[in-house]
Design a protein around this motif. Structure first.
Motif, mmCIF file in Angstrom:
data_model
loop_
_atom_site.group_PDB
_atom_site.id
_atom_site.type_symbol
_atom_site.label_atom_id
_atom_site.label_comp_id
_atom_site.label_asym_id
_atom_site.label_seq_id
_atom_site.Cartn_x
_atom_site.Cartn_y
_atom_site.Cartn_z
ATOM 1 N N SER A 26 3.095 -9.172 -5.661
ATOM 2 C CA SER A 26 4.358 -8.733 -6.238
ATOM 3 C C SER A 26 4.886 -8.115 -5.261
ATOM 4 C CB SER A 26 3.955 -8.118 -7.409
ATOM 5 O OG SER A 26 3.369 -6.795 -7.154
ATOM 6 N N GLU A 27 6.323 -7.732 -5.530
ATOM 7 C CA GLU A 27 7.116 -6.684 -4.508
ATOM 8 C C GLU A 27 6.725 -5.334 -4.282
ATOM 9 O OE1 GLU A 27 10.466 -5.616 -2.091
ATOM 10 O OE2 GLU A 27 10.037 -7.614 -2.947
ATOM 11 N N GLY A 28 6.177 -4.911 -5.562
ATOM 12 C CA GLY A 28 5.457 -3.587 -5.361
ATOM 13 C C GLY A 28 4.328 -3.459 -4.712
ATOM 14 N N ARG A 29 3.174 -4.244 -5.162
ATOM 15 C CA ARG A 29 1.939 -4.353 -4.420
ATOM 16 C C ARG A 29 2.054 -4.566 -2.938
ATOM 17 N NH1 ARG A 29 -2.776 -2.697 -3.717
ATOM 18 N NH2 ARG A 29 -4.305 -3.804 -3.230
ATOM 19 N N ALA A 30 3.130 -5.591 -2.469
ATOM 20 C CA ALA A 30 3.300 -5.627 -1.058
ATOM 21 C C ALA A 30 3.655 -4.561 -0.390
ATOM 22 C CB ALA A 30 4.252 -7.045 -0.972
ATOM 23 N N GLU A 31 4.593 -3.798 -1.092
ATOM 24 C CA GLU A 31 4.983 -2.397 -0.401
ATOM 25 C C GLU A 31 3.970 -1.607 -0.317
ATOM 26 O OE1 GLU A 31 8.381 -1.077 -2.662
ATOM 27 O OE2 GLU A 31 9.860 -2.662 -1.888
ATOM 28 N N GLU A 32 3.007 -1.703 -1.219
ATOM 29 C CA GLU A 32 1.823 -0.756 -1.246
ATOM 30 C C GLU A 32 1.095 -0.991 -0.004
ATOM 31 O OE1 GLU A 32 -1.796 0.792 -4.002
ATOM 32 O OE2 GLU A 32 -0.343 -0.559 -4.744
ATOM 33 N N ILE A 33 0.717 -2.209 -0.022
ATOM 34 C CA ILE A 33 -0.203 -2.723 1.062
ATOM 35 C C ILE A 33 0.218 -2.457 2.480
ATOM 36 C CG2 ILE A 33 -1.165 -4.860 2.011
ATOM 37 C CD1 ILE A 33 -1.463 -6.004 -0.914
ATOM 38 N N ALA A 34 1.722 -2.817 2.375
ATOM 39 C CA ALA A 34 2.366 -2.622 3.973
ATOM 40 C C ALA A 34 2.204 -0.910 4.103
ATOM 41 C CB ALA A 34 3.731 -3.012 3.730
ATOM 42 N N ALA A 35 2.743 -0.270 3.375
ATOM 43 C CA ALA A 35 2.712 1.108 3.522
ATOM 44 C C ALA A 35 1.381 1.757 3.699
ATOM 45 C CB ALA A 35 3.348 1.978 2.467
ATOM 46 N N ARG A 36 0.415 1.317 3.111
ATOM 47 C CA ARG A 36 -1.244 1.909 3.414
ATOM 48 C C ARG A 36 -1.454 1.484 4.538
ATOM 49 N NH1 ARG A 36 -4.655 3.431 -1.483
ATOM 50 N NH2 ARG A 36 -3.126 3.365 -3.260
ATOM 51 N N THR A 37 -1.329 0.175 5.095
ATOM 52 C CA THR A 37 -1.815 -0.391 6.549
ATOM 53 C C THR A 37 -1.164 0.475 7.552
ATOM 54 O OG1 THR A 37 -2.095 -2.589 5.448
ATOM 55 C CG2 THR A 37 -1.896 -2.310 7.754
ATOM 56 N N VAL A 38 0.279 0.789 7.399
ATOM 57 C CA VAL A 38 0.928 1.436 8.635
ATOM 58 C C VAL A 38 0.509 2.777 8.605
ATOM 59 C CG1 VAL A 38 3.390 1.863 9.235
ATOM 60 C CG2 VAL A 38 3.077 -0.433 8.433
ATOM 61 N N ASN A 39 0.446 3.298 7.576
ATOM 62 C CA ASN A 39 0.265 4.779 7.485
ATOM 63 C C ASN A 39 -1.320 4.882 8.314
ATOM 64 O OD1 ASN A 39 2.559 5.919 6.435
ATOM 65 N ND2 ASN A 39 1.838 5.610 4.198
ATOM 66 N N LYS A 40 -2.060 3.988 7.852
ATOM 67 C CA LYS A 40 -3.698 4.243 8.618
ATOM 68 C C LYS A 40 -3.435 3.797 9.965
ATOM 69 C CE LYS A 40 -8.228 2.794 7.744
ATOM 70 N NZ LYS A 40 -8.977 1.928 7.014
ATOM 71 N N GLU A 41 -2.651 2.992 10.323
ATOM 72 C CA GLU A 41 -2.471 2.820 11.879
ATOM 73 C C GLU A 41 -1.756 3.970 12.703
ATOM 74 O OE1 GLU A 41 -3.331 0.108 13.787
ATOM 75 O OE2 GLU A 41 -4.396 -0.704 12.085
ATOM 76 N N ARG A 42 -0.875 4.578 11.641
ATOM 77 C CA ARG A 42 -0.169 6.044 12.362
ATOM 78 C C ARG A 42 -1.331 6.928 12.454
ATOM 79 N NH1 ARG A 42 3.281 8.199 8.857
ATOM 80 N NH2 ARG A 42 4.377 9.548 10.754
ATOM 81 N N ALA A 43 -2.029 7.083 11.652
ATOM 82 C CA ALA A 43 -3.226 7.908 11.659
ATOM 83 C C ALA A 43 -4.133 7.776 12.642
ATOM 84 C CB ALA A 43 -3.782 8.125 10.309
ATOM 85 N N ARG A 44 -4.671 6.591 12.874
ATOM 86 C CA ARG A 44 -5.523 6.276 13.799
ATOM 87 C C ARG A 44 -5.047 6.597 15.426
ATOM 88 N NH1 ARG A 44 -10.114 3.050 12.691
ATOM 89 N NH2 ARG A 44 -9.801 2.091 14.761
ATOM 90 N N SER A 45 -3.675 6.384 15.426
ATOM 91 C CA SER A 45 -3.003 6.412 16.863
ATOM 92 C C SER A 45 -2.407 8.071 17.169
ATOM 93 C CB SER A 45 -1.754 5.371 17.003
ATOM 94 O OG SER A 45 -0.859 5.762 15.982
ATOM 95 N N GLY A 46 -2.383 8.648 16.017
ATOM 96 C CA GLY A 46 -2.197 10.045 16.138
ATOM 97 C C GLY A 46 -0.687 10.418 15.973
ATOM 98 N N GLU A 47 -0.213 9.414 15.308
ATOM 99 C CA GLU A 47 1.354 9.715 15.032
ATOM 100 C C GLU A 47 1.561 10.416 13.805
ATOM 101 O OE1 GLU A 47 3.345 5.776 14.817
ATOM 102 O OE2 GLU A 47 2.020 4.925 16.493
ATOM 103 N N ALA A 48 0.616 10.548 12.872
ATOM 104 C CA ALA A 48 0.878 11.218 11.599
ATOM 105 C C ALA A 48 0.198 12.493 11.755
ATOM 106 C CB ALA A 48 -0.116 10.426 10.587
ATOM 107 N N LYS A 49 0.732 13.415 10.656
ATOM 108 C CA LYS A 49 0.351 14.881 10.837
ATOM 109 C C LYS A 49 -1.184 14.995 10.206
ATOM 110 C CE LYS A 49 4.941 16.784 10.584
ATOM 111 N NZ LYS A 49 5.961 17.525 9.841
#
Length: 108
Positions: A26-49
């Motif tokens: 579903s649209e909502g679940r797809a957005e959630e999966i994408a956001a979680r994945t990208v945020n995790k990648e940002r955290a791993r690379s030091g881009e997130a606070k």
């Protein structure tokens, strides 16, 4: 996407979201999966606070894992299913067994 995210992360988000939608999510679940994945990648690379411990400890990034934990493979039977099988085989003591004990008693 969080404010101030890079063009690369925005593209990554859209790519993951579209891929999930193509697989019937579903649209909502797809957005959630994408956001979680990208945020995790940002955290791993030091881009997130901030970053969770699991984001930093996980040995493989989501993109490296390639759906390894997506639970698409054959799932193990539930405790109730194992109990019913034990009942059919007339195994004694099954009502006091946990899932792992039932599995061992049934030879699985």
């Amino acid at each position: 996407m969080p404010a101030g995210s890079s063009k690369k992360r925005e593209q990554q988000y859209e790519h993951i979201k579209e891929g999930a939608k193509e697989r019937g999510t579903s649209e909502g679940r797809a957005e959630e999966i994408a956001a979680r994945t990208v945020n995790k990648e940002r955290a791993r690379s030091g881009e997130a606070k901030q970053a969770s411990k699991t984001s930093l400890r996980d040995p493989k990034s989501a993109s490296q894992r390639g759906g390894e934990r997506s639970h698409k493979g054959p799932q193990s039977p539930t405790k109730d299913q194992l109990y019913e099988e034990a009942k059919k085989k007339n195994l004694g003591g099954r009502s006091h067994m946990n899932k792992e004990e039932l599995r061992k008693a049934l030879g699985r």
